[in-house]
Design a protein around this motif. Structure first.
Motif: not given
Length: 153
Positions: A106-112
């Motif tokens: 989820f954190i990676g998806g938000v950053m991307l």
């Protein structure tokens, strides 16, 4: 300089785990593989299809007066993106152990998502280096480590 494991050891262990029970284990496996496929398309797929962005960046930001041997703005953005991507795969591995694969994804998806969306509003090369290079690259690296390991677990 402290290692990644030493820094991650200081974070509180959240331990967010949820178990889902499916009546059909084959359906559960198919959902996990499909979700990993989508993660691979959205994450590393962006990195590996960088040529789509390159032509636009060359047309918009290259200085025609510099001649041969000048650093291309598109190359600078791509280099930062790939470098941060690989750096964050190691950080995300330690993060997965601390907070779990779901929250890490989820954190990676938000950053991307934020990095890619913000890149659409950039007017200078340095802004693209920060948004598409650093933020989106960090998101791709964080997503990649999870979606490449979760189907085997």
């Amino acid at each position: 300089m402290k290692s990644t494991n030493q820094l991650m050891a200081r974070l509180p262990k959240i331990g967010v785990t949820r178990s889902f029970s499916f009546s059909n284990p084959k359906a559960a496996a198919a959902i996990v593989v499909f979700a990993s496929f989508i993660g691979m398309v959205l994450g590393p797929g962006i990195t590996n299809s960088y040529g789509v962005f390159e032509e636009e960046y060359e047309n918009r930001f290259s200085n025609k007066d510099t001649g041969k041997g000048a650093l291309s703005p598109a190359i600078a953005i791509a280099s930062v993106h790939v470098s941060v991507n690989y750096l964050f795969t190691t950080i995300a591995g330690a993060l997965c152990e601390r907070i779990g694969m779901g929250l890490t994804t989820f954190i990676g998806g938000v950053m991307l998502g934020v990095g890619s969306f913000a890149a659409g509003f950039c007017t200078e090369v340095w802004q693209l280096v920060l948004t598409q290079g650093v933020l989106a690259g960090a998101g791709v690296g964080t997503i990649f480590i999870v979606v490449s390991t979760i189907p085997t677990s």
